[in-house]
Structure formats: C-alpha cells, structure tokens
Design a protein around this motif. Sequence first.
Motif, PDB file in Angstrom:
ATOM      1  N   GLU A   1      22.405  -1.437 -24.068  1.00  0.00           N
ATOM      2  CA  GLU A   1      23.138  -2.661 -24.076  1.00  0.00           C
ATOM      3  C   GLU A   1      24.388  -2.283 -24.712  1.00  0.00           C
TER       4      GLU A   1
ATOM      5  N   SER B   1      18.413  -9.817 -29.162  1.00  0.00           N
ATOM      6  CA  SER B   1      19.252  -8.693 -29.471  1.00  0.00           C
ATOM      7  C   SER B   1      18.821  -8.526 -30.997  1.00  0.00           C
TER       8      SER B   1
ATOM      9  N   ALA C   1      18.296  -5.575 -21.365  1.00  0.00           N
ATOM     10  CA  ALA C   1      18.040  -4.264 -21.583  1.00  0.00           C
ATOM     11  C   ALA C   1      16.576  -4.058 -22.387  1.00  0.00           C
TER      12      ALA C   1
ATOM     13  N   ALA D   1      21.214  -8.244 -23.958  1.00  0.00           N
ATOM     14  CA  ALA D   1      20.176  -7.724 -24.717  1.00  0.00           C
ATOM     15  C   ALA D   1      19.041  -7.827 -24.362  1.00  0.00           C
TER      16      ALA D   1
END
Length: 245
Positions: free
Chosen positions: A112, A142, A80, A77
Amino acid sequence: MRIALFVTCVNDTLFPGTGRAVVTLLERLGHTVEFPQEQTCCAQMHFNTGYRPESLPLVERFARVFVGYDAIVTPSASCAAMIRHNHPVLAAQLGGAALRDAVAAVVPAVHELTEFLVDVLGVTDVGAAFPHRVTYHPTCHSLRGVRLEDRPLRLLRAVKGIELVELPGADSCCGFGGTFALKNADTSTTMLADKMSRVLGTGAEVLCAADNSCLMHIGGGLDRLNSGVRVMHLAEILATTEGAP
C-alpha cells in the motif's frame, strides 16, 4: 528499484487522478514508475461475494502481469489486503503448484502506498504543501487488513501548511463495505450518518483516506448535505505542492 503501479479498477474507472498523483509523488522522490497495461481487478468483489472459482483467473492474471517487479505500489489498502491475504488462499485451494509458486513470488512485493513511502523508502516528508484544514478517516482495511497504524498520519503531519485535526471515533466503519452498502442499505446509511456527523464536527475542509471506495461513500453523503466538505485520497494531498516555493 523497478516499481509498478497497481492502480485498481475502482481508481482506473472512477478516480484516475489518484493514480496520476501516485506517479507524480514517486517521480518527485526520484523514482520511475511503470504501469503494466494488462492489469485489471484484484478479484476482491468476486471473492467477497462468494464467487471464489470465478476469482481465480484474476489471481492468475495479477501474478502474470506483475512478475519481476521489486515493488508493486497501490493506492488502496483494501486491494492490498485482498492480494496479500486472499490470493495465496485462492491459489492454495483452487490452483495448481505453478500458480501457488507464482503468487508466492509476487505477493511480498505488494505495498500500500503509505507503507511503501514510510517502510521501504524511509520517508515521511515527501515535499507536499497543502494549506487546508484536513481530517483523516482510517478505513477498515487500512486498520485491520494491512494495519497501516500511524503511517498515513506521519505523512500528513509532515505536509507543509496543513492543519490536521483528529476525527472522533475514527476507527468506526463508514458503512460502505462494498456490497454491504447494497445488501444492508438501511444499516449502511445509519453508519454513514454517524461518520458524517463526526466529520462535520471537526470543521475540516477536506476528508482524506487511503481508499477511494470509502471516500466515494462518505463523499456522496456529504455532497447530498451540501456540506462544503470535499474528499481527497491521501495520495492527492501528498502529491500537492500548493503554495510552495
């Protein structure tokens, strides 16, 4: 669909099993995964430490290496978020028109892993089996960078045999934060102690997350306590078929 794996430099160097798990998982779902050999760092470390001009060659490289893929899947995450939010910023501020166009063409394909599974492939039951007591730590990136929300939990709840237990105070930072843990070691250690106490309170055998950087930080602390709790990337649990027919 033409799919590429962006494994990230942390995984490639320290946690190669996570990259292999992503390939195993996606192949089980009927997809072929390509691994562009020229890939390297997303430049997050440079960017976050203030070395923005030094980040630009890595942005250029990413856009060149991953051009043409329908989906670029990464088990991070954190990385990304860096690509989606900060590559366009760097290209706009420091690059020319050609780079801005190249970044704009590639960034929408970056996913992700859990986003890709749930939103693009439309699956939550990936055929995994993992008969263990597990708790999930949603990392800061995330939660706030790519906003995974409940996607990882939906995937975990569909794993056969798993006993998924809630982690109290799950949305609090573990104290890693890349160079934050080095520059603010005392604060980082205190935050880590709080996180470990909550993990141990769940009675979980396994702690999982979508970022190995945070798992490295928490896992190191749990090892020093001889806690018996192991850490696993979410991809590794989803790739497992332990005890399945």
